[in-house]
Design a protein around this motif. Structure first.
Motif, PDB file in Angstrom:
ATOM      1  N   ASP A   1     -71.672  73.483  -1.383  1.00  0.00           N
ATOM      2  CA  ASP A   1     -72.674  73.113  -0.390  1.00  0.00           C
ATOM      3  C   ASP A   1     -71.983  72.603   0.873  1.00  0.00           C
ATOM      4  O   ASP A   1     -70.754  72.565   0.963  1.00  0.00           O
ATOM      5  CB  ASP A   1     -73.670  72.097  -0.966  1.00  0.00           C
ATOM      6  CG  ASP A   1     -73.048  70.733  -1.261  1.00  0.00           C
ATOM      7  OD1 ASP A   1     -71.902  70.478  -0.833  1.00  0.00           O
ATOM      8  OD2 ASP A   1     -73.716  69.912  -1.919  1.00  0.00           O
TER       9      ASP A   1
ATOM     10  N   ASN B   1     -69.669  69.741  -2.422  1.00  0.00           N
ATOM     11  CA  ASN B   1     -69.994  69.709  -3.841  1.00  0.00           C
ATOM     12  C   ASN B   1     -69.964  71.130  -4.394  1.00  0.00           C
ATOM     13  O   ASN B   1     -70.372  72.078  -3.727  1.00  0.00           O
ATOM     14  CB  ASN B   1     -71.387  69.117  -4.055  1.00  0.00           C
ATOM     15  CG  ASN B   1     -71.485  67.673  -3.611  1.00  0.00           C
ATOM     16  OD1 ASN B   1     -70.617  66.861  -3.896  1.00  0.00           O
ATOM     17  ND2 ASN B   1     -72.564  67.339  -2.904  1.00  0.00           N
TER      18      ASN B   1
ATOM     19  N   ILE C   1     -71.302  73.924  -6.954  1.00  0.00           N
ATOM     20  CA  ILE C   1     -72.459  74.289  -7.776  1.00  0.00           C
ATOM     21  C   ILE C   1     -72.182  75.657  -8.391  1.00  0.00           C
ATOM     22  O   ILE C   1     -71.896  76.622  -7.673  1.00  0.00           O
ATOM     23  CB  ILE C   1     -73.765  74.333  -6.956  1.00  0.00           C
ATOM     24  CG1 ILE C   1     -74.104  72.940  -6.396  1.00  0.00           C
ATOM     25  CG2 ILE C   1     -74.921  74.811  -7.820  1.00  0.00           C
ATOM     26  CD1 ILE C   1     -73.661  72.700  -4.999  1.00  0.00           C
TER      27      ILE C   1
ATOM     28  N   GLN D   1     -73.492  78.549 -11.412  1.00  0.00           N
ATOM     29  CA  GLN D   1     -74.636  78.965 -12.223  1.00  0.00           C
ATOM     30  C   GLN D   1     -74.217  80.052 -13.201  1.00  0.00           C
ATOM     31  O   GLN D   1     -73.659  81.079 -12.803  1.00  0.00           O
ATOM     32  CB  GLN D   1     -75.756  79.498 -11.319  1.00  0.00           C
ATOM     33  CG  GLN D   1     -77.021  79.888 -12.050  1.00  0.00           C
ATOM     34  CD  GLN D   1     -77.981  78.717 -12.228  1.00  0.00           C
ATOM     35  OE1 GLN D   1     -77.815  77.670 -11.615  1.00  0.00           O
ATOM     36  NE2 GLN D   1     -78.990  78.900 -13.057  1.00  0.00           N
TER      37      GLN D   1
ATOM     38  N   SER E   1     -73.350  67.672 -15.083  1.00  0.00           N
ATOM     39  CA  SER E   1     -72.880  67.002 -13.874  1.00  0.00           C
ATOM     40  C   SER E   1     -71.617  66.200 -14.159  1.00  0.00           C
ATOM     41  O   SER E   1     -71.507  65.521 -15.179  1.00  0.00           O
ATOM     42  CB  SER E   1     -73.973  66.068 -13.333  1.00  0.00           C
ATOM     43  OG  SER E   1     -73.499  65.325 -12.228  1.00  0.00           O
TER      44      SER E   1
ATOM     45  N   ARG F   1     -76.217  75.233 -15.155  1.00  0.00           N
ATOM     46  CA  ARG F   1     -75.752  74.943 -13.802  1.00  0.00           C
ATOM     47  C   ARG F   1     -74.798  73.755 -13.848  1.00  0.00           C
ATOM     48  O   ARG F   1     -75.137  72.687 -14.352  1.00  0.00           O
ATOM     49  CB  ARG F   1     -76.913  74.621 -12.864  1.00  0.00           C
ATOM     50  CG  ARG F   1     -76.477  74.460 -11.391  1.00  0.00           C
ATOM     51  CD  ARG F   1     -77.630  74.072 -10.467  1.00  0.00           C
ATOM     52  NE  ARG F   1     -78.773  74.924 -10.671  1.00  0.00           N
ATOM     53  CZ  ARG F   1     -79.963  74.475 -11.089  1.00  0.00           C
ATOM     54  NH1 ARG F   1     -80.140  73.193 -11.336  1.00  0.00           N
ATOM     55  NH2 ARG F   1     -80.961  75.305 -11.253  1.00  0.00           N
TER      56      ARG F   1
ATOM     57  N   VAL G   1     -72.828  70.997 -11.696  1.00  0.00           N
ATOM     58  CA  VAL G   1     -72.874  70.315 -10.405  1.00  0.00           C
ATOM     59  C   VAL G   1     -71.734  69.309 -10.387  1.00  0.00           C
ATOM     60  O   VAL G   1     -71.798  68.276 -11.055  1.00  0.00           O
ATOM     61  CB  VAL G   1     -74.228  69.611 -10.184  1.00  0.00           C
ATOM     62  CG1 VAL G   1     -74.238  68.899  -8.833  1.00  0.00           C
ATOM     63  CG2 VAL G   1     -75.375  70.608 -10.274  1.00  0.00           C
TER      64      VAL G   1
ATOM     65  N   ASP H   1     -80.562  71.368  -6.397  1.00  0.00           N
ATOM     66  CA  ASP H   1     -79.396  71.764  -7.190  1.00  0.00           C
ATOM     67  C   ASP H   1     -79.256  70.946  -8.466  1.00  0.00           C
ATOM     68  O   ASP H   1     -78.539  71.347  -9.387  1.00  0.00           O
ATOM     69  CB  ASP H   1     -78.120  71.628  -6.353  1.00  0.00           C
ATOM     70  CG  ASP H   1     -78.023  72.693  -5.277  1.00  0.00           C
ATOM     71  OD1 ASP H   1     -78.487  73.821  -5.520  1.00  0.00           O
ATOM     72  OD2 ASP H   1     -77.497  72.397  -4.190  1.00  0.00           O
TER      73      ASP H   1
END
Length: 237
Positions: free
Chosen positions: A49, A61, A63, A65, A77, A135, A137, A156
């Protein structure tokens, strides 16, 4: 003693790789690059991001998927940064425990969480059964005030189940408090005087600071609070 499974050996190898990478708060890019490469190899779509504009970090950050065939979404996370001293970490394994061999931190906070999340993605990608969407993060600058998490787009972090891999205790627990810190800077200004002619007209800023520091409560103040004097600078003589 039974032999370690190849997947467990891979998990350990990932963790050992990660702790050797220098990545304190604000300089997480090398750690992020390693994680991105590992997750892409596992089949994830990876992006960063634009939080670096806000945080000032050298990366955003991360991310990632992994598409699944079930409607649910699992969010994993963890944070990319560590505290100092984080350079030159040499991990050693003794009796099944990973330790730092030198005068540095190990960096398990939170590279253990990163390694666990990456291995979870790998095992789900390798499984034959149905799997949820996953996902990952991975945020920056957690150690200096959750700066990356605060800059994260809430979308997110949305999922049916979110596991934050940055705490002890049994899985599924809810963390309702965490350590924090407050800092302040005190400036002492003295008055110059001729040391040989009129020393009594002078006021020593260093003496004032020493007097104040000597009267501060240092160390453990109560069950939940500690205090420390970080650095002292001053003097021109």
């Amino acid at each position: 003693m039974s032999a370690a499974r190849p997947q467990d050996e891979r998990l350990l190898a990932t963790f050992l790789d990660l702790v050797r990478i220098y990545g304190p708060s604000g300089s997480e890019a090398p750690v992020a690059a390693y994680c991105a490469r590992a997750l892409e190899e596992a089949g994830c779509e990876v992006r960063f991001d634009d939080s670096a504009v806000v945080t000032g970090s050298d990366t955003g950050n991360l991310i990632a998927q992994l598409r699944g065939d079930a409607p649910a979404t699992l969010v994993l996370s963890a944070h990319l940064d560590t505290v100092e001293p984080a350079g030159g970490v040499e991990p050693v394994v003794r009796g099944g425990v990973v330790l730092s061999a030198g005068d540095t931190i190990l960096g398990a906070d939170d590279k253990a969480g990163l390694a666990a999340a990456i291995e979870c993605v790998r095992r789900l990608a390798e499984s034959d059964g149905p799997r949820p969407n996953v996902r990952c993060v991975f945020t920056v600058q957690e150690e200096v005030g959750l700066t990356g998490a605060k800059a994260l787009d809430p979308v997110d972090a949305q999922g049916d189940l979110c596991l934050v891999l940055d705490a002890d205790g049994a899985p599924g627990g809810i963390v309702i408090g965490a350590p924090t810190h407050y800092t302040f800077t005190a400036r002492f200004t003295g008055r110059a005087a001729h040391a040989g002619v009129r020393p009594e007209d002078g006021i020593s800023a260093i003496a004032m600071a020493a007097w104040a520091i000597a009267r501060l409560p240092i160390g453990r103040i109560d069950e939940m609070t500690t205090a420390n004097v970080g650095t002292v600078h001053g003097g021109t003589a």
